[in-house]
Design an enzyme around this catalytic site. Structure first.
Site, PDB file in Angstrom:
ATOM      1  N   ASP A 121      -6.595  -3.907  -5.863  1.00 23.86           N
ATOM      2  CA  ASP A 121      -6.374  -2.569  -5.292  1.00 23.86           C
ATOM      3  C   ASP A 121      -5.000  -2.022  -5.659  1.00 23.86           C
ATOM      4  O   ASP A 121      -4.776  -0.812  -5.714  1.00 23.86           O
ATOM      5  CB  ASP A 121      -6.471  -2.594  -3.753  1.00 23.86           C
ATOM      6  CG  ASP A 121      -7.484  -3.565  -3.197  1.00 23.86           C
ATOM      7  OD1 ASP A 121      -7.780  -4.562  -3.861  1.00 23.86           O
ATOM      8  OD2 ASP A 121      -7.957  -3.343  -2.080  1.00 23.86           O
TER       9      ASP A 121
ATOM     10  N   ASP B  63       0.797  -1.237   0.000  1.00 22.42           N
ATOM     11  CA  ASP B  63       0.000   0.000   0.000  1.00 22.42           C
ATOM     12  C   ASP B  63       0.825   1.282   0.000  1.00 22.42           C
ATOM     13  O   ASP B  63       0.287   2.362   0.271  1.00 22.42           O
ATOM     14  CB  ASP B  63      -0.951  -0.004   1.209  1.00 22.42           C
ATOM     15  CG  ASP B  63      -2.070  -1.009   1.029  1.00 22.42           C
ATOM     16  OD1 ASP B  63      -2.683  -1.000  -0.049  1.00 22.42           O
ATOM     17  OD2 ASP B  63      -2.322  -1.792   1.953  1.00 22.42           O
TER      18      ASP B  63
HETATM   19  N1  GLY Z   1      -7.328  -1.380  -0.306  1.00 23.57           N
HETATM   20  C1  GLY Z   1      -8.092  -1.996   0.687  1.00 23.57           C
HETATM   21  C2  GLY Z   1      -9.539  -1.768   0.548  1.00 23.57           C
HETATM   22  O1  GLY Z   1      -9.978  -1.176  -0.430  1.00 23.57           O
HETATM   23  O2  GLY Z   1     -10.261  -2.169   1.435  1.00 23.57           O
END
Ligand code: GLY
Length: 389
Positions: free
Chosen positions: A167, A106
Protein backbone atom coordinates in the site's frame (compact mmCIF):
# COMPACT_ATOMS: atom_id res chain seq x y z
CA UNK A 1 -11.35 -1.12 -32.92
CA UNK A 2 -12.46 -0.45 -29.38
CA UNK A 3 -15.97 0.43 -28.30
CA UNK A 4 -16.37 3.15 -25.69
CA UNK A 5 -18.67 1.54 -23.10
CA UNK A 6 -18.89 4.55 -20.82
CA UNK A 7 -18.78 8.18 -21.92
CA UNK A 8 -17.86 11.38 -20.12
CA UNK A 9 -21.60 12.14 -20.02
CA UNK A 10 -22.21 8.82 -18.21
CA UNK A 11 -19.43 9.73 -15.79
CA UNK A 12 -20.90 13.15 -15.16
CA UNK A 13 -24.33 11.66 -14.43
CA UNK A 14 -22.76 9.25 -11.93
CA UNK A 15 -20.68 12.06 -10.38
CA UNK A 16 -23.82 14.20 -9.98
CA UNK A 17 -25.67 11.28 -8.37
CA UNK A 18 -22.76 10.88 -5.93
CA UNK A 19 -22.85 14.61 -5.13
CA UNK A 20 -26.39 14.19 -3.78
CA UNK A 21 -24.88 11.93 -1.08
CA UNK A 22 -21.92 14.25 -0.54
CA UNK A 23 -24.28 17.20 -0.05
CA UNK A 24 -26.23 15.34 2.62
CA UNK A 25 -22.97 14.62 4.46
CA UNK A 26 -21.71 18.22 4.47
CA UNK A 27 -23.36 19.17 7.76
CA UNK A 28 -22.92 15.96 9.82
CA UNK A 29 -19.36 15.51 8.61
CA UNK A 30 -18.09 19.07 8.64
CA UNK A 31 -15.94 19.05 11.79
CA UNK A 32 -16.41 15.32 12.37
CA UNK A 33 -14.94 12.61 10.18
CA UNK A 34 -16.83 9.46 9.16
CA UNK A 35 -15.51 6.07 10.19
CA UNK A 36 -13.29 3.95 7.88
CA UNK A 37 -16.26 1.94 6.70
CA UNK A 38 -20.01 2.00 6.93
CA UNK A 39 -22.10 -0.08 9.30
CA UNK A 40 -24.92 -1.65 7.27
CA UNK A 41 -24.05 0.81 4.48
CA UNK A 42 -24.30 3.91 6.66
CA UNK A 43 -21.36 6.06 7.85
CA UNK A 44 -21.32 7.19 11.46
CA UNK A 45 -18.77 9.50 13.11
CA UNK A 46 -15.39 7.87 13.64
CA UNK A 47 -14.79 6.24 17.00
CA UNK A 48 -11.90 7.51 19.12
CA UNK A 49 -9.46 5.22 20.88
CA UNK A 50 -11.96 4.67 23.71
CA UNK A 51 -14.64 3.57 21.28
CA UNK A 52 -16.59 6.86 21.56
CA UNK A 53 -18.15 8.29 18.37
CA UNK A 54 -16.31 11.61 18.33
CA UNK A 55 -15.47 11.96 14.62
CA UNK A 56 -11.82 12.59 15.49
CA UNK A 57 -9.18 12.94 12.79
CA UNK A 58 -7.34 9.70 13.51
CA UNK A 59 -6.41 6.66 11.44
CA UNK A 60 -5.40 6.51 7.78
CA UNK A 61 -8.70 7.16 5.96
CA UNK A 62 -10.07 10.54 7.08
CA UNK A 63 -8.39 12.27 4.12
CA UNK A 64 -10.58 10.43 1.63
CA UNK A 65 -13.63 12.39 2.74
CA UNK A 66 -11.71 15.68 2.36
CA UNK A 67 -10.37 14.47 -1.00
CA UNK A 68 -13.93 13.85 -2.20
CA UNK A 69 -14.77 17.43 -1.24
CA UNK A 70 -11.83 18.75 -3.28
CA UNK A 71 -12.94 16.72 -6.30
CA UNK A 72 -16.48 18.05 -5.85
CA UNK A 73 -15.19 21.61 -5.58
CA UNK A 74 -12.84 21.28 -8.53
CA UNK A 75 -15.60 20.03 -10.82
CA UNK A 76 -18.50 22.24 -9.68
CA UNK A 77 -16.59 25.29 -8.37
CA UNK A 78 -19.29 25.42 -5.70
CA UNK A 79 -17.90 27.20 -2.62
CA UNK A 80 -19.89 24.99 -0.23
CA UNK A 81 -17.43 22.13 -0.86
CA UNK A 82 -14.38 24.33 -0.55
CA UNK A 83 -15.60 25.82 2.71
CA UNK A 84 -15.96 22.42 4.40
CA UNK A 85 -12.74 21.07 2.84
CA UNK A 86 -10.91 24.10 4.23
CA UNK A 87 -12.19 23.41 7.77
CA UNK A 88 -10.87 19.88 7.44
CA UNK A 89 -7.53 20.91 5.94
CA UNK A 90 -6.97 23.13 8.99
CA UNK A 91 -7.68 20.06 11.11
CA UNK A 92 -5.05 18.11 9.14
CA UNK A 93 -2.48 20.87 9.69
CA UNK A 94 -3.20 20.79 13.43
CA UNK A 95 -2.95 17.01 13.39
CA UNK A 96 0.55 17.29 11.94
CA UNK A 97 1.64 20.13 14.22
CA UNK A 98 0.46 18.24 17.31
CA UNK A 99 1.84 14.94 15.98
CA UNK A 100 -1.51 13.27 16.61
CA UNK A 101 -1.54 9.70 15.30
CA UNK A 102 1.20 10.26 12.71
CA UNK A 103 3.51 7.35 13.66
CA UNK A 104 2.76 5.24 10.57
CA UNK A 105 3.48 5.27 6.85
CA UNK A 106 0.04 6.49 5.75
CA UNK A 107 1.00 10.16 5.72
CA UNK A 108 0.94 10.21 1.91
CA UNK A 109 -2.67 9.02 1.86
CA UNK A 110 -3.49 11.62 4.51
CA UNK A 111 -1.71 14.69 3.11
CA UNK A 112 -1.69 14.30 -0.70
CA UNK A 113 -5.42 14.63 -1.22
CA UNK A 114 -5.96 17.19 1.57
CA UNK A 115 -3.12 19.69 1.97
CA UNK A 116 -1.34 19.13 -1.36
CA UNK A 117 -4.69 19.26 -3.16
CA UNK A 118 -5.41 22.58 -1.41
CA UNK A 119 -1.98 23.90 -2.38
CA UNK A 120 -2.42 22.82 -6.00
CA UNK A 121 -5.99 24.13 -6.29
CA UNK A 122 -5.78 27.25 -4.14
CA UNK A 123 -2.09 27.99 -3.60
CA UNK A 124 -2.39 27.75 0.21
CA UNK A 125 1.05 28.20 1.80
CA UNK A 126 0.01 26.81 5.19
CA UNK A 127 -1.23 23.64 3.46
CA UNK A 128 2.08 23.41 1.61
CA UNK A 129 3.97 23.72 4.91
CA UNK A 130 1.72 21.13 6.57
CA UNK A 131 2.46 18.67 3.77
CA UNK A 132 6.22 19.33 3.96
CA UNK A 133 6.05 18.59 7.69
CA UNK A 134 4.22 15.36 6.85
CA UNK A 135 7.01 14.38 4.44
CA UNK A 136 9.61 15.17 7.10
CA UNK A 137 7.73 13.00 9.59
CA UNK A 138 7.41 10.13 7.10
CA UNK A 139 11.20 10.20 6.61
CA UNK A 140 11.61 9.14 10.26
CA UNK A 141 10.30 5.71 9.21
CA UNK A 142 12.99 5.15 6.58
CA UNK A 143 15.47 2.37 7.26
CA UNK A 144 18.74 3.34 5.59
CA UNK A 145 20.26 -0.15 5.27
CA UNK A 146 17.46 -1.94 3.37
CA UNK A 147 16.19 1.34 1.89
CA UNK A 148 12.56 0.91 2.90
CA UNK A 149 9.90 2.79 4.85
CA UNK A 150 8.49 0.79 7.76
CA UNK A 151 4.72 0.67 7.55
CA UNK A 152 3.33 0.15 10.98
CA UNK A 153 4.19 0.30 14.65
CA UNK A 154 7.13 1.62 16.60
CA UNK A 155 10.49 1.36 14.90
CA UNK A 156 11.74 -0.90 17.74
CA UNK A 157 8.70 -3.21 17.72
CA UNK A 158 10.13 -6.65 16.81
CA UNK A 159 6.89 -7.68 15.04
CA UNK A 160 6.88 -4.59 12.79
CA UNK A 161 10.55 -3.66 12.47
CA UNK A 162 11.64 -3.52 8.82
CA UNK A 163 8.19 -4.46 7.52
CA UNK A 164 7.10 -2.75 4.31
CA UNK A 165 3.65 -3.06 2.80
CA UNK A 166 2.55 -2.75 -0.80
CA UNK A 167 0.00 0.00 0.00
CA UNK A 168 2.92 2.33 0.79
CA UNK A 169 3.54 2.96 -2.90
CA UNK A 170 0.65 5.43 -2.64
CA UNK A 171 2.50 7.29 0.12
CA UNK A 172 5.56 8.00 -2.03
CA UNK A 173 4.19 10.94 -4.08
CA UNK A 174 4.28 12.99 -0.87
CA UNK A 175 8.05 12.47 -0.73
CA UNK A 176 8.72 13.08 -4.43
CA UNK A 177 6.59 16.23 -4.22
CA UNK A 178 8.47 17.44 -1.12
CA UNK A 179 11.77 17.22 -3.02
CA UNK A 180 10.37 19.21 -5.91
CA UNK A 181 8.99 21.85 -3.54
CA UNK A 182 12.03 22.21 -1.28
CA UNK A 183 14.83 21.44 -3.73
CA UNK A 184 16.14 18.89 -1.20
CA UNK A 185 16.59 15.51 -2.95
CA UNK A 186 16.60 13.35 0.21
CA UNK A 187 12.83 12.71 0.20
CA UNK A 188 12.80 11.58 -3.44
CA UNK A 189 15.93 9.45 -2.97
CA UNK A 190 14.21 7.58 -0.11
CA UNK A 191 11.01 7.18 -2.13
CA UNK A 192 12.87 5.80 -5.13
CA UNK A 193 14.85 3.34 -2.99
CA UNK A 194 11.63 2.14 -1.35
CA UNK A 195 9.79 1.74 -4.67
CA UNK A 196 12.75 -0.16 -6.15
CA UNK A 197 12.96 -2.55 -3.19
CA UNK A 198 9.24 -3.29 -3.37
CA UNK A 199 9.50 -3.80 -7.11
CA UNK A 200 12.32 -6.28 -6.57
CA UNK A 201 10.98 -8.25 -3.62
CA UNK A 202 7.31 -7.59 -3.08
CA UNK A 203 6.33 -8.23 -6.70
CA UNK A 204 6.57 -11.95 -7.36
CA UNK A 205 7.83 -13.42 -10.66
CA UNK A 206 4.23 -14.22 -11.70
CA UNK A 207 3.26 -10.53 -11.34
CA UNK A 208 1.33 -10.98 -8.12
CA UNK A 209 2.19 -9.11 -4.93
CA UNK A 210 2.89 -9.90 -1.31
CA UNK A 211 0.87 -7.70 0.97
CA UNK A 212 3.73 -7.18 3.42
CA UNK A 213 7.44 -7.98 3.33
CA UNK A 214 10.12 -8.04 6.04
CA UNK A 215 13.61 -6.64 5.51
CA UNK A 216 16.53 -7.02 7.89
CA UNK A 217 17.26 -3.55 9.18
CA UNK A 218 20.86 -4.38 10.18
CA UNK A 219 22.06 -6.28 7.10
CA UNK A 220 19.58 -4.79 4.62
CA UNK A 221 18.69 -8.27 3.36
CA UNK A 222 15.21 -9.14 2.12
CA UNK A 223 13.63 -11.72 4.44
CA UNK A 224 10.12 -12.96 3.73
CA UNK A 225 6.64 -12.00 2.61
CA UNK A 226 3.55 -12.33 4.76
CA UNK A 227 -0.04 -11.26 4.37
CA UNK A 228 -2.11 -9.19 6.77
CA UNK A 229 -5.37 -8.65 4.91
CA UNK A 230 -5.11 -11.26 2.16
CA UNK A 231 -6.34 -14.86 2.09
CA UNK A 232 -2.88 -16.43 2.45
CA UNK A 233 0.77 -15.43 2.51
CA UNK A 234 1.20 -16.63 -1.06
CA UNK A 235 -2.15 -15.40 -2.45
CA UNK A 236 -2.72 -12.03 -4.09
CA UNK A 237 -4.79 -9.62 -2.00
CA UNK A 238 -6.84 -7.69 -4.57
CA UNK A 239 -6.47 -4.24 -3.02
CA UNK A 240 -2.73 -4.68 -2.56
CA UNK A 241 -2.41 -5.49 -6.25
CA UNK A 242 -4.49 -2.41 -7.07
CA UNK A 243 -2.36 -0.16 -4.83
CA UNK A 244 0.68 -1.35 -6.79
CA UNK A 245 -1.07 -0.94 -10.17
CA UNK A 246 -1.58 2.73 -9.30
CA UNK A 247 1.52 3.21 -7.15
CA UNK A 248 4.14 2.23 -9.74
CA UNK A 249 2.80 4.65 -12.39
CA UNK A 250 2.87 7.37 -9.71
CA UNK A 251 6.55 6.62 -9.08
CA UNK A 252 7.08 6.69 -12.85
CA UNK A 253 5.64 10.20 -13.09
CA UNK A 254 8.25 11.54 -10.69
CA UNK A 255 11.26 9.39 -11.70
CA UNK A 256 10.67 8.46 -15.36
CA UNK A 257 11.98 4.94 -14.65
CA UNK A 258 10.60 2.85 -17.50
CA UNK A 259 10.79 -0.32 -15.41
CA UNK A 260 7.97 0.96 -13.20
CA UNK A 261 5.71 0.99 -16.25
CA UNK A 262 6.75 -2.55 -17.13
CA UNK A 263 5.97 -3.74 -13.62
CA UNK A 264 2.64 -1.93 -13.52
CA UNK A 265 1.70 -3.46 -16.88
CA UNK A 266 2.46 -6.99 -15.68
CA UNK A 267 0.48 -6.41 -12.47
CA UNK A 268 -2.44 -5.01 -14.45
CA UNK A 269 -2.50 -7.94 -16.85
CA UNK A 270 -2.64 -10.33 -13.91
CA UNK A 271 -5.43 -8.34 -12.24
CA UNK A 272 -7.47 -8.21 -15.43
CA UNK A 273 -7.00 -11.91 -16.06
CA UNK A 274 -8.52 -12.52 -12.62
CA UNK A 275 -11.56 -10.26 -12.85
CA UNK A 276 -14.86 -12.11 -12.67
CA UNK A 277 -17.84 -11.87 -14.99
CA UNK A 278 -19.06 -8.47 -13.75
CA UNK A 279 -15.45 -7.12 -13.92
CA UNK A 280 -15.30 -6.21 -10.21
CA UNK A 281 -12.68 -8.10 -8.19
CA UNK A 282 -13.19 -10.44 -5.28
CA UNK A 283 -11.30 -9.35 -2.17
CA UNK A 284 -8.48 -11.77 -2.95
CA UNK A 285 -7.60 -12.73 -6.52
CA UNK A 286 -7.55 -16.36 -5.39
CA UNK A 287 -11.35 -16.20 -5.61
CA UNK A 288 -13.64 -16.20 -8.61
CA UNK A 289 -17.30 -16.56 -9.45
CA UNK A 290 -18.96 -19.33 -7.45
CA UNK A 291 -16.53 -18.95 -4.53
CA UNK A 292 -19.19 -17.35 -2.33
CA UNK A 293 -16.61 -14.76 -1.24
CA UNK A 294 -17.20 -11.00 -1.14
CA UNK A 295 -16.22 -8.45 -3.74
CA UNK A 296 -13.88 -5.57 -2.97
CA UNK A 297 -15.27 -2.75 -5.10
CA UNK A 298 -12.65 -0.40 -3.65
CA UNK A 299 -9.86 -2.50 -5.20
CA UNK A 300 -11.51 -2.13 -8.59
CA UNK A 301 -12.01 1.64 -8.19
CA UNK A 302 -8.31 2.02 -7.36
CA UNK A 303 -7.42 -0.24 -10.30
CA UNK A 304 -9.44 1.93 -12.69
CA UNK A 305 -7.49 5.02 -11.59
CA UNK A 306 -4.21 3.14 -11.95
CA UNK A 307 -5.08 1.84 -15.42
CA UNK A 308 -6.19 5.25 -16.68
CA UNK A 309 -2.94 6.76 -15.38
CA UNK A 310 -0.75 3.96 -16.75
CA UNK A 311 -2.41 4.19 -20.17
CA UNK A 312 -1.03 7.72 -20.58
CA UNK A 313 2.50 6.35 -20.88
CA UNK A 314 1.96 3.18 -22.95
CA UNK A 315 2.02 2.53 -26.71
CA UNK A 316 -1.33 3.33 -28.36
CA UNK A 317 -2.74 -0.18 -28.69
CA UNK A 318 -2.02 -1.28 -25.12
CA UNK A 319 -3.22 2.09 -23.83
CA UNK A 320 -6.51 1.78 -25.72
CA UNK A 321 -7.04 -1.73 -24.37
CA UNK A 322 -6.48 -0.58 -20.78
CA UNK A 323 -8.75 2.45 -21.21
CA UNK A 324 -11.46 0.25 -22.64
CA UNK A 325 -11.21 -2.25 -19.78
CA UNK A 326 -11.00 0.49 -17.15
CA UNK A 327 -14.24 1.95 -18.52
CA UNK A 328 -15.91 -1.47 -18.47
CA UNK A 329 -15.00 -1.86 -14.80
CA UNK A 330 -16.13 1.67 -14.01
CA UNK A 331 -19.44 1.10 -15.79
CA UNK A 332 -20.02 -1.98 -13.64
CA UNK A 333 -19.19 0.01 -10.50
CA UNK A 334 -21.72 2.68 -11.49
CA UNK A 335 -24.43 0.24 -12.56
CA UNK A 336 -24.06 -2.46 -9.91
CA UNK A 337 -22.18 -1.03 -6.90
CA UNK A 338 -22.97 2.68 -6.60
CA UNK A 339 -25.57 3.93 -4.13
CA UNK A 340 -27.42 5.83 -6.86
CA UNK A 341 -30.56 3.79 -6.17
CA UNK A 342 -29.93 3.28 -2.46
CA UNK A 343 -31.54 6.15 -0.53
CA UNK A 344 -30.84 4.36 2.76
CA UNK A 345 -27.06 4.73 2.34
CA UNK A 346 -24.93 7.88 2.85
CA UNK A 347 -21.94 6.25 1.10
CA UNK A 348 -21.05 6.24 -2.61
CA UNK A 349 -19.82 2.74 -3.43
CA UNK A 350 -21.14 -0.45 -1.84
CA UNK A 351 -19.57 -3.89 -1.40
CA UNK A 352 -15.98 -3.51 -0.35
CA UNK A 353 -13.93 -5.45 2.16
CA UNK A 354 -11.60 -3.75 4.63
CA UNK A 355 -10.17 -6.90 6.22
CA UNK A 356 -11.74 -10.31 5.86
CA UNK A 357 -9.22 -12.01 8.17
CA UNK A 358 -9.83 -9.21 10.70
CA UNK A 359 -13.65 -9.51 10.20
CA UNK A 360 -13.69 -5.75 9.76
CA UNK A 361 -15.77 -3.83 7.23
CA UNK A 362 -16.75 -6.93 5.24
CA UNK A 363 -19.23 -6.14 2.46
CA UNK A 364 -19.52 -2.51 3.50
CA UNK A 365 -18.78 0.80 1.80
CA UNK A 366 -15.47 2.44 2.72
CA UNK A 367 -14.04 5.95 2.49
CA UNK A 368 -11.20 5.07 0.12
CA UNK A 369 -13.57 3.15 -2.19
CA UNK A 370 -15.77 6.26 -2.34
CA UNK A 371 -12.79 8.54 -3.03
CA UNK A 372 -11.29 6.45 -5.85
CA UNK A 373 -14.74 6.01 -7.37
CA UNK A 374 -15.02 9.81 -7.57
CA UNK A 375 -11.44 10.16 -8.83
CA UNK A 376 -12.14 7.56 -11.54
CA UNK A 377 -15.23 9.50 -12.63
CA UNK A 378 -13.25 12.74 -12.59
CA UNK A 379 -10.61 11.15 -14.83
CA UNK A 380 -13.27 10.24 -17.39
CA UNK A 381 -15.01 13.63 -17.21
CA UNK A 382 -11.70 15.45 -17.47
CA UNK A 383 -8.90 13.33 -19.01
CA UNK A 384 -6.39 16.13 -18.36
CA UNK A 385 -7.26 16.22 -14.63
CA UNK A 386 -4.20 17.30 -12.63
CA UNK A 387 -3.46 14.68 -10.00
CA UNK A 388 -3.43 15.55 -6.29
CA UNK A 389 -0.92 12.70 -5.86
N1 GLY B 1 -4.01 0.75 3.25
C1 GLY B 1 -4.77 -0.12 4.03
C2 GLY B 1 -5.78 -0.88 3.26
O1 GLY B 1 -5.81 -0.79 2.04
O2 GLY B 1 -6.56 -1.57 3.88
Amino acid sequence: MYQIPFTSKNAEDAFKAALVKVDANLVPFREKFPDDTTYKNVYYPRKDRNGEMTGANIGWTTSFWTGILWLAYEWTKDEKYREVAQVQVDNFITRMETASDVDHHDLGFLYSITCIADYKLNGSQKSRDGAILAAETLMKRFWEKPGIIQAWGRMDDPKQRGRAIIDSLMNLPLLYWASLETGNPRYAVAALRHATQLQRYQVRPDATTYHTFYFNTETGEADHGETAQGFADDSCWARGQAWAMYGFPLSYIYTRRESFLKTATALTDYFLAHTPSDRVAYWDLAFGDGSGEEKDSSASAIAVCGMLELAKYLPAQKAASYRQQALEILKSLVDNYSTRDHPESNALLLHSVYSKPGKHGVDEACLWGDYFYMEALMRVMNPSWRLYW
